[in-house]
Design a protein around this motif. Structure first.
Motif, mmCIF file in Angstrom:
data_model
loop_
_atom_site.group_PDB
_atom_site.id
_atom_site.type_symbol
_atom_site.label_atom_id
_atom_site.label_comp_id
_atom_site.label_asym_id
_atom_site.label_seq_id
_atom_site.Cartn_x
_atom_site.Cartn_y
_atom_site.Cartn_z
ATOM 1 N N ILE A 95 0.887 -1.163 -0.050
ATOM 2 C CA ILE A 95 0.055 -0.020 -0.127
ATOM 3 C C ILE A 95 0.679 1.150 0.041
ATOM 4 C CG2 ILE A 95 -2.167 -1.122 0.974
ATOM 5 C CD1 ILE A 95 -1.519 0.392 3.630
ATOM 6 N N GLY A 96 2.249 1.198 -0.158
ATOM 7 C CA GLY A 96 3.130 2.324 -0.172
ATOM 8 C C GLY A 96 3.608 2.987 0.957
ATOM 9 N N GLU A 97 4.829 2.691 1.247
ATOM 10 C CA GLU A 97 5.445 3.177 2.571
ATOM 11 C C GLU A 97 6.794 3.005 2.318
ATOM 12 O OE1 GLU A 97 4.000 5.083 4.745
ATOM 13 O OE2 GLU A 97 2.260 4.163 5.842
ATOM 14 N N ALA A 98 7.770 3.675 3.121
ATOM 15 C CA ALA A 98 9.117 3.422 2.983
ATOM 16 C C ALA A 98 9.554 2.168 3.557
ATOM 17 C CB ALA A 98 9.761 4.604 3.829
ATOM 18 N N VAL A 99 10.488 1.489 3.282
ATOM 19 C CA VAL A 99 10.918 0.173 3.707
ATOM 20 C C VAL A 99 10.654 -0.090 5.216
ATOM 21 C CG1 VAL A 99 12.588 -1.500 3.651
ATOM 22 C CG2 VAL A 99 12.091 -0.444 1.642
ATOM 23 N N ALA A 100 11.370 1.004 6.013
ATOM 24 C CA ALA A 100 11.406 0.909 7.355
ATOM 25 C C ALA A 100 10.066 0.775 8.055
ATOM 26 C CB ALA A 100 12.586 1.928 7.871
ATOM 27 N N ILE A 101 9.121 1.254 7.429
ATOM 28 C CA ILE A 101 7.879 1.410 8.110
ATOM 29 C C ILE A 101 6.833 0.518 7.639
ATOM 30 C CG2 ILE A 101 8.350 3.617 9.427
ATOM 31 C CD1 ILE A 101 6.423 4.748 7.378
ATOM 32 N N GLN A 102 7.186 -0.294 6.391
ATOM 33 C CA GLN A 102 6.325 -1.310 5.833
ATOM 34 C C GLN A 102 5.893 -2.250 6.733
ATOM 35 O OE1 GLN A 102 8.146 -2.798 2.306
ATOM 36 N NE2 GLN A 102 8.064 -0.825 1.364
ATOM 37 N N ALA A 103 4.451 -2.707 6.417
ATOM 38 C CA ALA A 103 4.110 -4.048 7.327
ATOM 39 C C ALA A 103 5.037 -5.096 7.363
ATOM 40 C CB ALA A 103 2.615 -4.217 6.842
ATOM 41 N N ASN A 104 5.930 -5.391 6.171
ATOM 42 C CA ASN A 104 6.566 -6.739 6.189
ATOM 43 C C ASN A 104 7.666 -6.366 7.318
ATOM 44 O OD1 ASN A 104 5.949 -8.401 4.308
ATOM 45 N ND2 ASN A 104 6.519 -7.114 2.582
ATOM 46 N N SER A 105 8.427 -5.028 7.485
ATOM 47 C CA SER A 105 9.375 -5.049 8.200
ATOM 48 C C SER A 105 8.930 -4.772 9.724
ATOM 49 C CB SER A 105 9.980 -3.250 7.937
ATOM 50 O OG SER A 105 10.278 -3.361 6.669
ATOM 51 N N VAL A 106 7.827 -4.346 9.914
ATOM 52 C CA VAL A 106 7.177 -4.303 11.200
ATOM 53 C C VAL A 106 6.921 -5.618 11.795
ATOM 54 C CG1 VAL A 106 5.196 -3.329 12.686
ATOM 55 C CG2 VAL A 106 6.048 -1.961 11.086
ATOM 56 N N SER A 107 6.468 -6.572 11.062
ATOM 57 C CA SER A 107 6.038 -7.900 11.338
ATOM 58 C C SER A 107 7.323 -8.495 11.664
ATOM 59 C CB SER A 107 5.032 -8.515 10.132
ATOM 60 O OG SER A 107 5.680 -9.726 9.855
ATOM 61 N N ALA A 108 8.373 -8.395 10.838
ATOM 62 C CA ALA A 108 9.510 -9.193 10.970
ATOM 63 C C ALA A 108 10.268 -8.891 12.278
ATOM 64 C CB ALA A 108 10.706 -8.831 10.046
ATOM 65 N N LEU A 109 10.121 -7.445 12.694
ATOM 66 C CA LEU A 109 10.846 -6.897 14.043
ATOM 67 C C LEU A 109 9.970 -7.523 15.003
ATOM 68 C CD1 LEU A 109 12.569 -5.242 15.736
ATOM 69 C CD2 LEU A 109 11.528 -3.463 15.028
ATOM 70 N N MET A 110 8.755 -7.415 14.927
ATOM 71 C CA MET A 110 7.831 -8.026 16.062
ATOM 72 C C MET A 110 8.186 -9.566 16.352
ATOM 73 S SD MET A 110 3.842 -6.568 16.330
ATOM 74 C CE MET A 110 3.546 -4.865 16.598
ATOM 75 N N ALA A 111 8.247 -10.321 15.130
ATOM 76 C CA ALA A 111 8.476 -11.463 15.264
ATOM 77 C C ALA A 111 9.760 -11.988 15.976
ATOM 78 C CB ALA A 111 8.359 -12.313 14.101
ATOM 79 N N ALA A 112 10.803 -11.008 15.611
ATOM 80 C CA ALA A 112 11.985 -11.303 16.297
ATOM 81 C C ALA A 112 12.157 -10.977 17.734
ATOM 82 C CB ALA A 112 13.193 -10.290 15.563
ATOM 83 N N ASN A 113 11.318 -9.786 18.248
ATOM 84 C CA ASN A 113 11.103 -9.626 19.723
ATOM 85 C C ASN A 113 10.341 -10.507 20.275
ATOM 86 O OD1 ASN A 113 12.985 -7.538 19.353
ATOM 87 N ND2 ASN A 113 11.444 -5.629 19.142
ATOM 88 N N ALA A 114 9.433 -11.107 19.553
ATOM 89 C CA ALA A 114 8.294 -11.844 20.291
ATOM 90 C C ALA A 114 8.872 -13.262 20.244
ATOM 91 C CB ALA A 114 7.074 -11.901 19.721
ATOM 92 N N HIS A 115 10.099 -13.665 19.676
ATOM 93 C CA HIS A 115 10.711 -14.998 19.449
ATOM 94 C C HIS A 115 9.883 -15.748 18.793
ATOM 95 C CE1 HIS A 115 13.380 -14.375 23.222
ATOM 96 N NE2 HIS A 115 13.736 -13.626 22.225
ATOM 97 N N GLY A 116 9.012 -15.208 17.722
ATOM 98 C CA GLY A 116 7.894 -16.004 16.968
ATOM 99 C C GLY A 116 8.635 -16.115 15.571
ATOM 100 N N GLU A 117 7.697 -16.429 14.607
ATOM 101 C CA GLU A 117 8.131 -16.633 13.266
ATOM 102 C C GLU A 117 7.485 -15.455 12.461
ATOM 103 O OE1 GLU A 117 7.778 -20.635 11.125
ATOM 104 O OE2 GLU A 117 6.835 -21.243 12.923
ATOM 105 N N HIS A 118 7.800 -15.507 11.233
ATOM 106 C CA HIS A 118 7.099 -14.364 10.218
ATOM 107 C C HIS A 118 7.509 -14.743 8.959
ATOM 108 C CE1 HIS A 118 11.235 -12.889 9.348
ATOM 109 N NE2 HIS A 118 10.635 -12.387 8.455
ATOM 110 N N ARG A 119 6.524 -14.161 8.130
ATOM 111 C CA ARG A 119 6.246 -14.659 6.661
ATOM 112 C C ARG A 119 6.127 -13.123 5.958
ATOM 113 N NH1 ARG A 119 7.130 -18.696 8.449
ATOM 114 N NH2 ARG A 119 6.111 -20.853 7.914
ATOM 115 N N VAL A 120 6.720 -12.973 4.832
ATOM 116 C CA VAL A 120 6.638 -12.165 4.165
ATOM 117 C C VAL A 120 5.810 -11.849 3.005
ATOM 118 C CG1 VAL A 120 8.369 -10.401 2.731
ATOM 119 C CG2 VAL A 120 9.164 -11.403 4.960
#
Ligand code: F6P
Length: 258
Positions: A95-120
């Motif tokens: 939907i158009g955002e800079a890479v650092a604030i894209q949903a993909n990036s947010v989801s990857a960071l949350m997964a890392a902090n939550a010790h969970g998995e993520h998909r892009v």
């Protein structure tokens, strides 16, 4: 006293939840327009809400992008247990955002902090209709989309309509049309007027507003006096199970004259 401050906030939270007819409101003191630490506190509340609300078993958590969500993601703590496993996915693609604030990036960071998995979900921004439909047939994309549609939790923000349109580089014409339709809020790629009616949709893949209505856990996070109108508009038709995490400045502005 501190106790009085607490009860004062408690009253404000109850008032706001009643106004929007939603399950819960949590309010952080201050104004996130001016104090960055307030957004960090949103993150801590989101973390607590996830700890409390995510059931045992396999959870799929869909997340949106934006500057608020990117900061919130930094405050998520491990959510895994022997019995609880969490997979993070972007709620919508391209939907158009800079890479650092894209949903993909947010989801990857949350997964890392939550010790969970993520998909892009890889969906380029500017695609012709044809290329778009071809892409949707790709097995890897279909797989992630199916997971997104199975999400039992969504964490999202709310933005101001014209501000979001400009940030996403929508055309001058489109912005004029949004203004003519009195768009004031944006969430999930949908634009809303003051009555909470959808006035424009960005045709992209992922969760739809209908999907969200049925989702067991819905966490909305947005604050700052500047977002008061946007929050009010979006919340008019928000799912009833929503928990809204906001700040005092937004809450006071929303409740002014109510
Ligand atoms: O573009 C993703 C998004 O979550 C929008 O749906 C929302 O309007 C916006 O970001 C909020 O951005 P910010 O947190 O930077 O105000």
């Amino acid at each position: 006293t501190l106790m009085e401050q607490f009860t004062g906030m408690d009253q404000l939270e109850k008032k706001l939840a009643a106004l929007f007819q939603i399950e819960r409101c949590l309010i952080v003191s201050g104004n996130s327009d001016e104090q960055e630490k307030v957004i960090g506190e949103f993150g801590e509340l989101i973390d607590e809400a996830l700890q409390r609300q995510l059931p045992d078993g396999r959870n799929i958590i869909a997340v949106m992008g934006g500057t608020t969500m990117a900061e919130v993601a930094r405050h998520v703590s491990p959510l895994e247990t022997n019995k609880r496993h969490n997979l993070f996915v972007p709620a919508r693609g391209g939907i158009g955002e800079a890479v650092a604030i894209q949903a993909n990036s947010v989801s990857a960071l949350m997964a890392a902090n939550a010790h969970g998995e993520h998909r892009v979900l890889y969906v380029p921004e500017q695609l012709s209709e044809n290329a778009y439909h071809t892409l949707l047939k790709e097995p890897s994309i279909k797989g992630v989309l199916a997971m997104i549609k199975e999400a039992n939790c969504v964490v999202h923000s709310i933005g101001r309509a014209v501000h979001m349109a400009a940030r996403r580089k929508m055309s001058e014409d489109e912005i004029i049309r949004l203004k003519q339709k009195n768009a004031v809020a944006e969430s999930f790629g949908y634009f809303f007027d003051e009555n909470g009616a959808i006035v424009h949709k960005v045709p992209r893949i992922g969760l739809s507003l209908e999907d969200i209505q049925k989702m067991p856990i819905v966490l909305a996070v947005a604050g700052g006096k500047s977002k008061a109108k946007a929050i009010t508009a979006y919340m008019k038709n928000a799912p009833k199970q929503t928990w809204l995490i906001t700040d005092e400045a937004a809450a006071n502005e929303i409740l002014k004259g109510k």
